[in-house]
Design a protein around this motif. Structure first.
Motif, PDB file in Angstrom:
ATOM      1  N   LEU A 279       3.380  24.525  82.204  1.00 35.24           N
ATOM      2  CA  LEU A 279       3.871  25.875  82.508  1.00 35.24           C
ATOM      3  C   LEU A 279       4.750  26.381  81.375  1.00 35.24           C
ATOM      4  CD1 LEU A 279       3.418  27.644  84.970  1.00 35.24           C
ATOM      5  CD2 LEU A 279       5.547  26.808  85.924  1.00 35.24           C
ATOM      6  N   GLY A 280       5.595  25.487  80.839  1.00 30.51           N
ATOM      7  CA  GLY A 280       6.455  25.870  79.725  1.00 30.51           C
ATOM      8  C   GLY A 280       5.651  26.216  78.491  1.00 30.51           C
ATOM      9  N   ILE A 281       4.650  25.381  78.193  1.00 25.41           N
ATOM     10  CA  ILE A 281       3.854  25.606  76.978  1.00 25.41           C
ATOM     11  C   ILE A 281       3.094  26.922  77.070  1.00 25.41           C
ATOM     12  CG2 ILE A 281       1.914  24.746  75.603  1.00 25.41           C
ATOM     13  CD1 ILE A 281       2.790  21.902  76.482  1.00 25.41           C
ATOM     14  N   ILE A 282       2.406  27.146  78.213  1.00 21.45           N
ATOM     15  CA  ILE A 282       1.579  28.350  78.352  1.00 21.45           C
ATOM     16  C   ILE A 282       2.455  29.605  78.378  1.00 21.45           C
ATOM     17  CG2 ILE A 282      -0.076  29.565  79.812  1.00 21.45           C
ATOM     18  CD1 ILE A 282      -1.541  27.209  79.139  1.00 21.45           C
ATOM     19  N   SER A 283       3.553  29.533  79.163  1.00 24.85           N
ATOM     20  CA  SER A 283       4.364  30.742  79.343  1.00 24.85           C
ATOM     21  C   SER A 283       5.086  31.134  78.067  1.00 24.85           C
ATOM     22  CB  SER A 283       5.385  30.540  80.459  1.00 24.85           C
ATOM     23  OG  SER A 283       4.771  30.051  81.615  1.00 24.85           O
ATOM     24  N   ALA A 284       5.338  30.148  77.192  1.00 21.30           N
ATOM     25  CA  ALA A 284       6.079  30.449  75.971  1.00 21.30           C
ATOM     26  C   ALA A 284       5.319  31.460  75.105  1.00 21.30           C
ATOM     27  CB  ALA A 284       6.337  29.165  75.188  1.00 21.30           C
ATOM     28  N   ASP A 285       3.989  31.498  75.262  1.00 19.77           N
ATOM     29  CA  ASP A 285       3.196  32.472  74.518  1.00 19.77           C
ATOM     30  C   ASP A 285       3.124  33.765  75.334  1.00 19.77           C
ATOM     31  OD1 ASP A 285       1.455  33.924  73.029  1.00 19.77           O
ATOM     32  OD2 ASP A 285      -0.086  32.358  72.885  1.00 19.77           O
ATOM     33  N   ARG A 286       4.135  34.601  75.197  1.00 21.05           N
ATOM     34  CA  ARG A 286       4.226  35.804  76.028  1.00 21.05           C
ATOM     35  C   ARG A 286       3.038  36.736  75.825  1.00 21.05           C
ATOM     36  NH1 ARG A 286      10.224  36.703  77.444  1.00 21.05           N
ATOM     37  NH2 ARG A 286      11.033  34.676  76.855  1.00 21.05           N
ATOM     38  N   LEU A 288      -0.053  35.973  75.315  1.00 19.61           N
ATOM     39  CA  LEU A 288      -1.186  35.486  76.101  1.00 19.61           C
ATOM     40  C   LEU A 288      -1.060  35.943  77.560  1.00 19.61           C
ATOM     41  CD1 LEU A 288      -3.609  33.526  75.620  1.00 19.61           C
ATOM     42  CD2 LEU A 288      -2.183  31.739  76.615  1.00 19.61           C
ATOM     43  N   LEU A 289       0.150  35.836  78.111  1.00 21.50           N
ATOM     44  CA  LEU A 289       0.350  36.226  79.508  1.00 21.50           C
ATOM     45  C   LEU A 289       0.191  37.736  79.663  1.00 21.50           C
ATOM     46  CD1 LEU A 289       3.269  34.084  80.936  1.00 21.50           C
ATOM     47  CD2 LEU A 289       0.849  33.602  80.825  1.00 21.50           C
ATOM     48  N   LYS A 290       0.725  38.491  78.704  1.00 24.47           N
ATOM     49  CA  LYS A 290       0.627  39.957  78.765  1.00 24.47           C
ATOM     50  C   LYS A 290      -0.828  40.403  78.690  1.00 24.47           C
ATOM     51  CE  LYS A 290       4.459  42.625  78.566  1.00 24.47           C
ATOM     52  NZ  LYS A 290       5.569  42.108  77.780  1.00 24.47           N
ATOM     53  N   LEU A 291      -1.580  39.732  77.810  1.00 29.06           N
ATOM     54  CA  LEU A 291      -2.961  40.121  77.552  1.00 29.06           C
ATOM     55  C   LEU A 291      -3.821  39.985  78.804  1.00 29.06           C
ATOM     56  CD1 LEU A 291      -4.584  40.948  75.011  1.00 29.06           C
ATOM     57  CD2 LEU A 291      -5.317  38.574  74.835  1.00 29.06           C
ATOM     58  N   ASN A 292      -3.683  38.849  79.493  1.00 32.65           N
ATOM     59  CA  ASN A 292      -4.568  38.581  80.624  1.00 32.65           C
ATOM     60  C   ASN A 292      -3.895  38.781  81.977  1.00 32.65           C
ATOM     61  OD1 ASN A 292      -6.871  37.703  79.095  1.00 32.65           O
ATOM     62  ND2 ASN A 292      -5.637  35.931  78.544  1.00 32.65           N
ATOM     63  N   GLY A 293      -2.565  38.946  81.978  1.00 30.93           N
ATOM     64  CA  GLY A 293      -1.828  39.044  83.236  1.00 30.93           C
ATOM     65  C   GLY A 293      -2.220  40.266  84.037  1.00 30.93           C
TER      66      GLY A 293
END
Lengths: 303, 367
Positions: A279-286, A288-293
């Motif tokens: 969760l830490g690794i994935i979320s650190a790439d903001r 990536l989350l913005k793009l697909n969130g």
């Protein structure tokens, strides 16, 4: 059988409860709703399915009833957040607590009892391949859950229904303005998520570990919610994530089998620790989350 | 504005121009009454004697001194944890891992009597409470770090850490901290006299930690209602954009919320092992960390409301225990009660912001 073969053979079955629940939550979140009650929905489905199988009702009836139970409980959630505009986090937590309470209540007289699981089906030829052959000997629900994964991926990629769900999650006001029934779509998405969580619970209690114990879901529902984030709301990545967690939850058994001297509590911690780290690794790439969130995730809709 | 969900009904929900204070005050008692009615119906369906259940769950906890003192005893941890959590909830920081922070507080506090079982002196129990507070805050700081530095969702991380905390407790009690003379039970040695929090009311188990919980409630009230830091936190929760324009840092709010919540839960855990339990055991918590979430919401996230709701929740625990014995009700019924209470409360508080209007009236006078 060495550790790798052992993990490959059991991985998909161990992954199935994560996968089913996470796919359901994916659809819910794509529609812009955050349902944190998955753990309770799974526990509720698990106890219903176990009771039915224990009394000889069979697995098909058990899964149908567990799915229905998940739908009913999640419709209470939908009614409160969509009808009364209540806080989704608090309502989801309450559904989770209620579902776990109901499962303990109904399951009280079935504590520690067991049922018979389903036989596994091999794909002739493929299942004889050395090392990876184990991947092709699975029970029917695993095969079906792979089909569901593909179906959900295809619906989001190609179908009108998938498009409408995404529109409702991205921008409910715009979706409403062009005539899509935002509330109805969200109700349906939440119900679907509830059904999948019910199936996931049923799989856990009647096939994967065919016994009933209070608290047997053991955080799988929460990991399923985390999996949706890991997969950045993409079906294929959620599937890979579920496989990772299937493998991680088998590592404890594999380590014990090979006589590794590690405290069993540390092995029991593994899925939770891996969740925290990934969760830490994935979320650190903001980015990536913005793009697909999902843009409106967790926000109430008012027209 | 109307809620589309009610499209098929003759009544609709209409947003109020101003939030209703009356609805806010009435919501908790009404939710409680509705929940009691629903759950009683469930018990009747389960074939229990409703009179016996009502007596055991609702009357005995308040009208028998022996029972009421136990209610006060349970109020302590719930009040402590809920006050800490509510501060975070108001800032929209959802720490739901108080259970783990509670466990870590209990573990940290137990280190003193387990490592120095012969130590004596009046410093021991205060040192244990302090250590427990630090332990809870440290455990919560992991979540804060993950949220602020790594952008990870605090709900999931704090909850996962609770599962890890439980396993850590199991490891200690089955391994290095197991009582060698304990017949292989997973529990530590019994703590020495000086490791116990002094009793507050003679003849009961109510101890000084209840006073700490009340003091923390006053501190929480002053912090949230009177201090600039509390104001900044609330603005951050209500209007994140406005807060960032005003230069209030989000990361600061998250750290502060989680550290306060963790410290309060850790203190509660320390007070539990140094109080009624007197040793570290597997069952140090009966879900206090989760129940406190309900307590916080039921109290309207307001320090005074939380004092009342924590007594109600404590009474529910004791009433549930009573009913388990006298009306043969499984203890899981308490969890069902807790879950349904929160759901019904969430419906009831919708009427703070909305009111019910007959469709006819609404159409004639559009808002």
């Amino acid at each position: 059988m060495n550790a790798i073969e052992f993990i490959l053979a059991g991985m998909l079955a161990a992954a199935a409860p994560f996968l089913l629940a996470a796919l359901g939550e994916l659809v819910v979140e794509r529609a812009g709703v955050l349902n944190l009650g998955v753990e309770g929905l799974m526990a509720f489905g698990a106890v219903i399915a176990f009771i039915i199988v224990y009394h000889g009702g069979g697995h098909i009836l058990a899964f149908l009833a567990a799915g229905l139970g998940g739908i009913l409980l999640s419709l209470i959630f939908a009614g409160i957040i969509l009808g009364f505009n209540a806080n989704q986090v608090a309502t989801g937590l309450a559904i989770g607590i209620l579902g776990q309470g109901l499962s303990a209540l109904f399951g009280k007289s079935y504590e520690s009892l067991t049922v018979k699981a389903l036989p596994k089906i091999s794909i002739p030829g493929l299942s004889d391949i050395p090392v990876i052959g184990g991947l092709f000997t699975q029970d029917i629900v695993v095969w079906l859950s792979l089909l569901v994964t593909v179906a959900i991926w295809a619906s989001f990629a190609y179908s009108k229904v998938g498009l409408v769900i995404r529109a409702v999650g991205e921008n409910p006001k715009a979706a409403h303005a062009i005539g899509y029934p935002v509330i109805t779509v969200r109700f349906a998405a939440v119900a679907f998520g509830g059904m999948m969580a019910g199936f996931a619970g049923a799989y856990a209690s009647t096939i994967y570990t065919p016994l009933w114990a209070d608290g047997m879901i053991a955080g799988r529902g929460w990991i399923a919610i985390a999996l949706v984030v890991f997969g950045t709301w993409l079906t294929g990545r959620i599937f890979l994530g579920a496989c990772l967690f299937g493998a991680v939850s088998l590592m404890g058994l594999a380590a014990q089998a090979t006589g590794l001297d590690v405290p069993s509590q540390l092995l029991a911690c593994l899925p939770y620790l891996v969740t925290i780290i990934v969760l830490g690794i994935i979320s650190a790439d903001r980015r990536l989350l913005k793009l697909n969130g999902v843009a409106s995730l967790g926000e109430p809709f008012e027209r | 504005m109307s809620r589309p969900f009610f499209a098929a009904l003759p009544i609709i929900l209409v947003r109020r121009e101003r939030a209703s204070l009356a609805a806010a005050l009435l919501a908790p008692p009404i939710a409680l009454i509705v929940t009691i009615t629903l759950n009683l119906s469930l018990y009747i369906v389960m074939g229990r004697d409703p009179a016996a259940v009502i007596y055991a769950m609702l009357i005995e906890p308040f009208f028998s001194w022996a029972s009421f003192s136990e209610v006060l005893l349970k109020t302590g941890p719930l009040l402590l944890i809920a006050q800490g959590l509510a501060i975070g909830f108001r800032a929209k920081v959802f720490n739901i891992g108080a259970e783990g922070q509670f466990v870590l507080g209990a573990i940290f506090a137990s280190a003193i009597p387990i490592w120095w079982p012969e130590a004596a002196g009046q410093w021991i129990w205060p040192a244990m409470l302090l250590l427990g507070t630090i332990g809870g805050a440290l455990w919560a700081s992991l979540t804060a770090f993950w949220r602020v530095r790594l952008n990870a969702n605090e709900i999931l991380v704090s909850l996962m850490l609770s599962f890890v905390a439980t396993q850590l407790l199991n490891y200690l009690l089955l391994g290095p901290w197991k009582d060698p003379n304990g017949f292989n039970f997973p529990q530590s040695v019994m703590f020495q006299y000086d490791a116990m929090v002094p009793i507050l009311i003679e003849g009961t188990r109510v101890n000084v930690s209840l006073i700490l919980a009340v003091l923390l409630s006053i501190a929480a009230w002053v912090f949230m209602q009177k201090s600039f830091s509390g104001y900044k936190l609330q603005v951050g929760g209500l209007a994140p954009r406005a807060a960032s324009y005003a230069g209030f840092k989000e990361g600061w709010a998250i750290w502060l919320s989680l550290l306060i919540g963790g410290a309060a839960a850790g203190l509660a855990g320390a007070a539990e092992v140094a109080g009624p339990l007197g040793q570290l055991q597997r069952s140090i918590s009966t879900g206090y960390g989760y129940a406190a979430i309900i307590v916080a919401y039921l109290g309207g996230l307001h320090p005074i409301g939380i004092v009342i709701s924590s007594v109600v929740m404590a009474a529910l625990y004791i009433g549930g225990d009573n009913a388990m014995v006298s009306a043969n009700l499984p203890i899981a019924a308490v969890r069902v009660f807790q879950g349904s209470l929160l759901l019904i409360y969430l419906i009831a508080i919708a009427f703070v912001r909305y009111r019910l209007v007959w469709r006819q009236t609404a159409i004639r006078s559009p808002t």
